[in-house]
Design a protein around this motif. Structure first.
Motif, PDB file in Angstrom:
ATOM      1  N   SER A  20       0.824  -1.217   0.000  1.00 28.22           N
ATOM      2  CA  SER A  20       0.000   0.000   0.000  1.00 28.22           C
ATOM      3  C   SER A  20       0.856   1.265   0.000  1.00 28.22           C
ATOM      4  O   SER A  20       0.372   2.331  -0.344  1.00 28.22           O
ATOM      5  CB  SER A  20      -0.951   0.010   1.193  1.00 28.22           C
ATOM      6  OG  SER A  20      -0.262   0.308   2.373  1.00 28.22           O
ATOM      7  N   ASN A  21       2.129   1.159   0.389  1.00 38.13           N
ATOM      8  CA  ASN A  21       2.989   2.341   0.352  1.00 38.13           C
ATOM      9  C   ASN A  21       3.546   2.602  -1.033  1.00 38.13           C
ATOM     10  O   ASN A  21       4.130   3.637  -1.297  1.00 38.13           O
ATOM     11  CB  ASN A  21       4.175   2.191   1.310  1.00 38.13           C
ATOM     12  CG  ASN A  21       3.769   2.405   2.731  1.00 38.13           C
ATOM     13  OD1 ASN A  21       4.556   2.273   3.628  1.00 38.13           O
ATOM     14  ND2 ASN A  21       2.504   2.722   2.955  1.00 38.13           N
ATOM     15  N   ASN A  22       3.432   1.622  -1.898  1.00 36.21           N
ATOM     16  CA  ASN A  22       3.983   1.775  -3.232  1.00 36.21           C
ATOM     17  C   ASN A  22       2.881   1.867  -4.271  1.00 36.21           C
ATOM     18  O   ASN A  22       2.981   1.344  -5.364  1.00 36.21           O
ATOM     19  CB  ASN A  22       4.946   0.617  -3.529  1.00 36.21           C
ATOM     20  CG  ASN A  22       6.198   0.717  -2.673  1.00 36.21           C
ATOM     21  OD1 ASN A  22       7.030   1.588  -2.885  1.00 36.21           O
ATOM     22  ND2 ASN A  22       6.328  -0.146  -1.678  1.00 36.21           N
ATOM     23  N   VAL A  23       1.824   2.555  -3.888  1.00 38.55           N
ATOM     24  CA  VAL A  23       0.694   2.710  -4.806  1.00 38.55           C
ATOM     25  C   VAL A  23       0.965   3.838  -5.789  1.00 38.55           C
ATOM     26  O   VAL A  23       1.842   4.677  -5.569  1.00 38.55           O
ATOM     27  CB  VAL A  23      -0.610   2.998  -4.034  1.00 38.55           C
ATOM     28  CG1 VAL A  23      -1.048   1.781  -3.266  1.00 38.55           C
ATOM     29  CG2 VAL A  23      -0.432   4.191  -3.114  1.00 38.55           C
ATOM     30  N   SER A  24       0.183   3.844  -6.868  1.00 38.93           N
ATOM     31  CA  SER A  24       0.396   4.874  -7.879  1.00 38.93           C
ATOM     32  C   SER A  24      -0.521   6.070  -7.668  1.00 38.93           C
ATOM     33  O   SER A  24      -0.323   7.125  -8.247  1.00 38.93           O
ATOM     34  CB  SER A  24       0.169   4.283  -9.270  1.00 38.93           C
ATOM     35  OG  SER A  24      -1.072   3.608  -9.300  1.00 38.93           O
ATOM     36  N   ALA A  25      -1.543   5.925  -6.842  1.00 38.00           N
ATOM     37  CA  ALA A  25      -2.459   7.038  -6.576  1.00 38.00           C
ATOM     38  C   ALA A  25      -3.029   6.882  -5.174  1.00 38.00           C
ATOM     39  O   ALA A  25      -3.072   5.772  -4.650  1.00 38.00           O
ATOM     40  CB  ALA A  25      -3.588   7.039  -7.606  1.00 38.00           C
ATOM     41  N   PRO A  26      -3.477   7.969  -4.563  1.00 35.26           N
ATOM     42  CA  PRO A  26      -4.075   7.855  -3.227  1.00 35.26           C
ATOM     43  C   PRO A  26      -5.394   7.099  -3.273  1.00 35.26           C
ATOM     44  O   PRO A  26      -5.977   6.928  -4.354  1.00 35.26           O
ATOM     45  CB  PRO A  26      -4.314   9.308  -2.803  1.00 35.26           C
ATOM     46  CG  PRO A  26      -3.646  10.169  -3.796  1.00 35.26           C
ATOM     47  CD  PRO A  26      -3.427   9.362  -5.028  1.00 35.26           C
ATOM     48  N   TRP A  27      -5.859   6.657  -2.114  1.00 30.75           N
ATOM     49  CA  TRP A  27      -7.128   5.923  -2.022  1.00 30.75           C
ATOM     50  C   TRP A  27      -8.268   6.716  -2.636  1.00 30.75           C
ATOM     51  O   TRP A  27      -9.124   6.192  -3.324  1.00 30.75           O
ATOM     52  CB  TRP A  27      -7.484   5.650  -0.554  1.00 30.75           C
ATOM     53  CG  TRP A  27      -7.051   4.329  -0.045  1.00 30.75           C
ATOM     54  CD1 TRP A  27      -6.127   4.112   0.934  1.00 30.75           C
ATOM     55  CD2 TRP A  27      -7.519   3.033  -0.435  1.00 30.75           C
ATOM     56  NE1 TRP A  27      -5.994   2.767   1.163  1.00 30.75           N
ATOM     57  CE2 TRP A  27      -6.831   2.085   0.334  1.00 30.75           C
ATOM     58  CE3 TRP A  27      -8.453   2.587  -1.367  1.00 30.75           C
ATOM     59  CZ2 TRP A  27      -7.043   0.716   0.209  1.00 30.75           C
ATOM     60  CZ3 TRP A  27      -8.665   1.214  -1.496  1.00 30.75           C
ATOM     61  CH2 TRP A  27      -7.958   0.301  -0.716  1.00 30.75           C
ATOM     62  N   VAL A  28      -8.309   7.996  -2.301  1.00 27.40           N
ATOM     63  CA  VAL A  28      -9.462   8.780  -2.701  1.00 27.40           C
ATOM     64  C   VAL A  28      -9.033   9.886  -3.655  1.00 27.40           C
ATOM     65  O   VAL A  28      -8.122  10.651  -3.370  1.00 27.40           O
ATOM     66  CB  VAL A  28     -10.160   9.389  -1.471  1.00 27.40           C
ATOM     67  CG1 VAL A  28     -11.351  10.216  -1.911  1.00 27.40           C
ATOM     68  CG2 VAL A  28     -10.584   8.301  -0.515  1.00 27.40           C
ATOM     69  N   ASP A  29      -9.713   9.922  -4.796  1.00 29.54           N
ATOM     70  CA  ASP A  29      -9.461  10.962  -5.780  1.00 29.54           C
ATOM     71  C   ASP A  29     -10.725  11.815  -5.843  1.00 29.54           C
ATOM     72  O   ASP A  29     -11.759  11.351  -6.308  1.00 29.54           O
ATOM     73  CB  ASP A  29      -9.165  10.294  -7.132  1.00 29.54           C
ATOM     74  CG  ASP A  29      -9.032  11.315  -8.249  1.00 29.54           C
ATOM     75  OD1 ASP A  29      -8.742  12.490  -7.930  1.00 29.54           O
ATOM     76  OD2 ASP A  29      -9.215  10.937  -9.420  1.00 29.54           O
ATOM     77  N   GLY A  30     -10.662  13.030  -5.333  1.00 26.54           N
ATOM     78  CA  GLY A  30     -11.870  13.835  -5.192  1.00 26.54           C
ATOM     79  C   GLY A  30     -12.743  13.200  -4.140  1.00 26.54           C
ATOM     80  O   GLY A  30     -12.404  13.208  -2.959  1.00 26.54           O
ATOM     81  N   VAL A  69      11.346   7.013   1.012  1.00 25.16           N
ATOM     82  CA  VAL A  69       9.932   7.062   1.393  1.00 25.16           C
ATOM     83  C   VAL A  69       9.242   8.226   0.710  1.00 25.16           C
ATOM     84  O   VAL A  69       9.752   9.333   0.668  1.00 25.16           O
ATOM     85  CB  VAL A  69       9.789   7.177   2.922  1.00 25.16           C
ATOM     86  CG1 VAL A  69       8.361   7.533   3.282  1.00 25.16           C
ATOM     87  CG2 VAL A  69      10.198   5.873   3.570  1.00 25.16           C
ATOM     88  N   ASP A  70       8.070   7.934   0.153  1.00 24.94           N
ATOM     89  CA  ASP A  70       7.341   8.925  -0.606  1.00 24.94           C
ATOM     90  C   ASP A  70       5.966   9.098   0.040  1.00 24.94           C
ATOM     91  O   ASP A  70       5.152   8.195   0.047  1.00 24.94           O
ATOM     92  CB  ASP A  70       7.198   8.403  -2.044  1.00 24.94           C
ATOM     93  CG  ASP A  70       6.382   9.342  -2.900  1.00 24.94           C
ATOM     94  OD1 ASP A  70       6.018  10.420  -2.400  1.00 24.94           O
ATOM     95  OD2 ASP A  70       6.113   8.984  -4.057  1.00 24.94           O
ATOM     96  N   MET A  71       5.742  10.258   0.607  1.00 25.85           N
ATOM     97  CA  MET A  71       4.486  10.481   1.324  1.00 25.85           C
ATOM     98  C   MET A  71       3.460  11.222   0.483  1.00 25.85           C
ATOM     99  O   MET A  71       2.479  11.719   1.000  1.00 25.85           O
ATOM    100  CB  MET A  71       4.752  11.283   2.605  1.00 25.85           C
ATOM    101  CG  MET A  71       5.417  10.480   3.696  1.00 25.85           C
ATOM    102  SD  MET A  71       4.305   9.222   4.362  1.00 25.85           S
ATOM    103  CE  MET A  71       4.855   9.182   6.061  1.00 25.85           C
ATOM    104  N   SER A  72       3.697  11.292  -0.829  1.00 27.01           N
ATOM    105  CA  SER A  72       2.803  12.107  -1.636  1.00 27.01           C
ATOM    106  C   SER A  72       1.479  11.406  -1.942  1.00 27.01           C
ATOM    107  O   SER A  72       0.537  12.028  -2.396  1.00 27.01           O
ATOM    108  CB  SER A  72       3.498  12.488  -2.941  1.00 27.01           C
ATOM    109  OG  SER A  72       3.789  11.313  -3.663  1.00 27.01           O
ATOM    110  N   LYS A  73       1.390  10.092  -1.690  1.00 27.87           N
ATOM    111  CA  LYS A  73       0.186   9.358  -2.070  1.00 27.87           C
ATOM    112  C   LYS A  73      -0.774   9.151  -0.905  1.00 27.87           C
ATOM    113  O   LYS A  73      -1.558   8.214  -0.913  1.00 27.87           O
ATOM    114  CB  LYS A  73       0.568   7.980  -2.639  1.00 27.87           C
ATOM    115  CG  LYS A  73       1.541   8.028  -3.804  1.00 27.87           C
ATOM    116  CD  LYS A  73       0.939   8.697  -5.030  1.00 27.87           C
ATOM    117  CE  LYS A  73       1.778   8.500  -6.269  1.00 27.87           C
ATOM    118  NZ  LYS A  73       3.184   8.860  -6.083  1.00 27.87           N
TER     119      LYS A  73
END
Lengths: 307, 492
Positions: free
Chosen positions: B270-280, B442-446
């Motif tokens: 889940s930390n290496n996802v391409s987009a956040p859980w919620v978009d809008g 570590v990438d916290m942008s997602k």
């Protein structure tokens, strides 16, 4: 005598005042903690009212939308079914065992020794907090808990049985816990009812040569009916409000596949985001269902008295 | 007479239990009574605002007071509140402050003293969202709360930090408000600041931890099955998910589980996802999370792992040799804070764990310190935040005493280079090279505001699928139902 009666009447009016004063504490406490929350629950069930993060959404008046949303969703019927199934699993053995124990305890010809001790012991499980009791069972029946290790070591099972991951076993566990917790209470209630039955009826029946089965069904049960109906209705209401045991046992998830999710657990889910509108609507539905069922049970079980 | 004595004793016993119940309830009751007090205070404020002809005048009047306070910090600190309330969900930060904050004196389990200021630790468990509900209740009205009840510091986790950072009106103080300059916090990993940066770019919290994580493996099992216990060689065996699956098979043949539960590896995916859980307002299941489902289902079906909940007693079993668990996925705090290192007979106690990077880099948790808007101890809050997260001497102490991976690239670089340093739990291995490398990646942008709720619901729903109780579509439907209950505003 007549003069005294008159004086008594005016005294009644005077004493009535004290009646109201003594009643006041109850009425006040009842209004503040029961009546007002009750009315506001109904009131808020007509609003969209929840939190999104730190933002408060609503309250916006949306009339019956909450009710529509709830009733249109098939889930609520599933949770109602779950609740009833688990209640029945617990209630049937509970009433059978309680009747049996109560009739043994109240039967003077058996002269059971240490009655007080047994009455205390069977009541004890009810003193444990339901949450603690559920936690205990959760640990006992965990996948690698003591019950599973015993069964595996004794060679009964080849590998641990996942009690909490199978609908049947999870429901039976919930029912069993409710049975354990409440059969003592029911026994005491039924026992009180049986003790109130005139012993001369039993003696007369014995003289007439009735068997103990006949005595039980022809004398004890009909005479016990008011208490029996009371037990049935209180247990039904308690069953509909079943929450703590399955909540703790399944981590609030109603696992597996939401088949142990009761109505109140569903209500609790809506409190995650303080969705007072939706949970209010659910409470009102529950109130109506409870009312109808209690009335039906009451009518059904007391019908024969008016023949 | 005897009956009388018995009945008196029974009554006494009953009363005693009643009172015992009151004793336990006294603390919450006290906090409850504080709430009305806060509400009473609020109208008074309103009245004051109404009295002044214009709002501007009120602001002007307040500004000089602020300047004066800033001008003489020492004096201001003396004037500040006498109680520092800290909202947290466990003992971790408390023990860090107790052990490392200069001048902190422990009074009892939930109170301490810093100089004349009483520090109160208010612990609310995270179960069933209780901690966040508690914060939601008190933070918005914090400014009008009675002085001794004001929240001064609250802690947040990465999963839901955004909720408090982006709150409108603000509930967490920005670095500017606290008087912390960018230069003061330059030596920190960027991701630890990104996670608490609001939509306008202001940082509203600080962390002393860099929670990059890795694969923590049991050295004895590695030696027996894989023929080596060296981190670099073990890493080769788990360098991607294909290798990980192959190793799982090998382990299974020898009677070991590759991980305690499928939920162990969840965060890695889940930390290496391409987009956040919620978009809008739309919830989307990321391809990498779908991959977790696919891989995990295969592992469970092959009986190479289980479906336990994290933190359950079943999950814990692998902390001991009898548990037969090869690896856990976790950061430094899991190793030293949770793996029963103090218990005789545990793997950690024997120093038989090892750490390698694992199939993908990830982080797990971390605790951020936020200054609550409305605090009456801003000077002390600032000092605690700076001391605990930037003071290199304190951070070094934390490393030595608690083996935390701290939020200081320069200190971690020193530690990684220090050949004499070794973690006792990790059998003398120096884990800082792996951890420092991970922290950079570590990438916290997602992250999104809804991560915690979505992650919990998803794992709970998939459990039924892994155990073969429902099919995948039903599990997804259950996940959607659960998310809808938590966040009615979201859709799919």
């Amino acid at each position: 005598m007549d003069g005294g009666k008159k004086k008594g009447n005016s005294n009644v009016v005077k004493y009535n005042k004290w009646g109201y004063i003594f009643l006041a504490p109850f009425i006040i406490v009842y209004s503040v903690f029961q009546l007002i929350p009750f009315i506001s629950t109904i009131y808020y069930s007509f609003f969209e009212n929840y939190r999104s993060g730190l933002k408060q959404i609503g309250p916006n008046f949306i009339a019956l939308e909450n009710y529509k949303a709830l009733l249109a969703n098939a889930d609520i019927w599933k949770y109602t079914e779950n609740t009833f199934v688990m209640w029945i699993i617990g209630f049937v053995p509970q009433i059978v065992v309680s009747l049996l124990l109560a009739s043994w305890f109240s039967d003077p010809s058996l002269r059971i020794k240490g009655q007080r001790f047994f009455k205390t012991v069977i009541y004890l499980p009810n003193l444990i907090m339901a949450a603690a009791f559920a936690m205990l069972f959760f640990t006992l029946f965990a996948d690698s808990g003591p019950i599973n290790s015993m069964l595996v070591q004794a060679g009964i099972l080849a590998e641990p049985y996942k009690f909490m991951s199978n609908t049947g076993s999870a429901r039976i566990l919930v029912g069993f816990m409710n049975f354990l917790m409440w059969f003592g209470n029911t026994t005491i209630l039924l026992l009180a009812g049986m003790m109130g039955i005139d012993t001369s009826l039993y003696e007369a029946a014995e003289v007439d040569g009735a068997t103990s089965t006949q005595i039980f069904w022809r004398i004890t049960m009909p005479m016990l009916r008011p208490i029996f109906v009371f037990v049935l209705i209180t247990s039904l209401i308690g069953g509909l409000q079943m929450f703590d045991v399955p909540q703790i046992l399944t981590n609030g998830e109603g696992a597996p596949d939401r088949t142990t999710m009761t109505l109140i657990m569903y209500l609790n889910k809506h409190l995650f985001n303080k969705n007072y509108g939706m949970s209010g609507a659910l409470s009102v539905i529950l109130l109506i269902v409870t009312g109808i069922l209690s009335f039906a049970v009451y009518r059904f079980t007391t019908k024969q008295e008016s023949y | 007479m005897k009956k009388k004595i018995v009945s008196i004793m029974l009554t006494a016993a009953m009363t005693a239990t009643l009172l015992a119940g009151c004793g336990g309830a006294a603390a919450p009751a006290a906090t409850d009574s504080a709430a009305p007090a806060a509400e009473e205070a609020a109208p008074a404020d309103d009245a004051a605002a109404a009295d002044t002809a214009a709002a501007d005048t009120a602001a002007d009047a307040a500004a000089p007071a602020d300047d004066a306070a800033a001008a003489d910090t020492a004096a201001a600190a003396g004037d500040e509140g006498s109680v520092l309330n800290v909202q947290c969900w466990n003992e971790e930060f408390k023990s860090r402050v107790t052990d490392h904050y200069p001048g902190y004196e422990k009074v009892d389990d939930t109170t301490g003293k810093i100089g004349d200021v009483t520090v109160k630790w208010i612990i609310t468990p995270t179960d069933d969202n209780a901690y966040q509900n508690h914060l939601d209740e008190i933070l918005p009205t914090n400014e009008s709360a009675a002085a001794d009840d004001k929240v001064d510091i609250f802690l947040v986790e990465a999963d839901y930090a955004l909720k408090y950072v982006n709150a409108d009106p603000a509930v967490a103080m920005s670095m500017d408000d606290l008087g912390i300059a960018a230069g003061d916090i330059a030596d920190q990993y960027k991701y630890t600041q990104d996670i608490v940066t609001d939509s306008n770019g202001a940082i509203r919290g600080l962390s002393w931890q860099a929670c990059s994580a890795g694969l923590i493996y049991n050295r004895d099992i590695a030696k027996e099955v894989l023929g080596t216990e060296e981190p670099d060689e073990v890493q080769e065996k788990v360098k991607d998910w294909a290798a990980f699956t192959a190793t799982a098979e090998e382990l299974k043949k020898a009677g070991y589980f590759v991980e305690s539960t499928v939920n162990d590896s969840y965060r890695v995916y889940s930390n290496n996802v391409s987009a956040p859980w919620v978009d809008g307002t739309t919830v989307k299941v990321d391809p990498n999370i779908e991959k977790w489902v696919e891989d995990s289902k295969a592992l469970v079906d092959a009986k190479e792992t289980n479906t336990y909940e994290l933190w359950s007693d079943d999950w814990n079993k692998g902390f001991y040799p009898e548990g037969k668990v090869f690896a856990y996925f976790g950061p430094a705090w899991l190793i030293n804070f949770c793996m029963a290192a103090d218990t005789e007979g545990s793997v950690a106690n024997a120093g038989r764990w090892g750490l390698c990077v694992g199939p993908q880099s990830f982080y797990w948790g971390g605790t951020w310190i936020c200054g609550a808007v409305g605090t009456d101890n801003p000077t002390l809050v600032k000092d605690i935040m700076l001391t605990m997260t930037t003071d290199k001497a304190v951070l070094k102490e934390i490393v030595e005493k608690d083996s935390d991976c701290v939020n200081s690239p320069s200190l971690l670089a020193e530690l990684a280079a220090d050949t004499s340093f070794g973690s006792k739990i990790l059998g003398g291995q120096n884990p800082y090279k792996q951890l420092a490398d991970g922290a950079e990646k570590v990438d916290m942008s997602k992250v999104s505001d809804y991560d915690q709720g979505c992650n919990e619901s998803f794992q709970a729903a998939m459990k039924d699928y892994f155990e073969g109780k429902v099919d995948y579509d039903k599990a997804i439907a259950n996940f959607q139902t659960s998310v809808k209950e938590k966040y009615p505003e979201l859709s799919f």
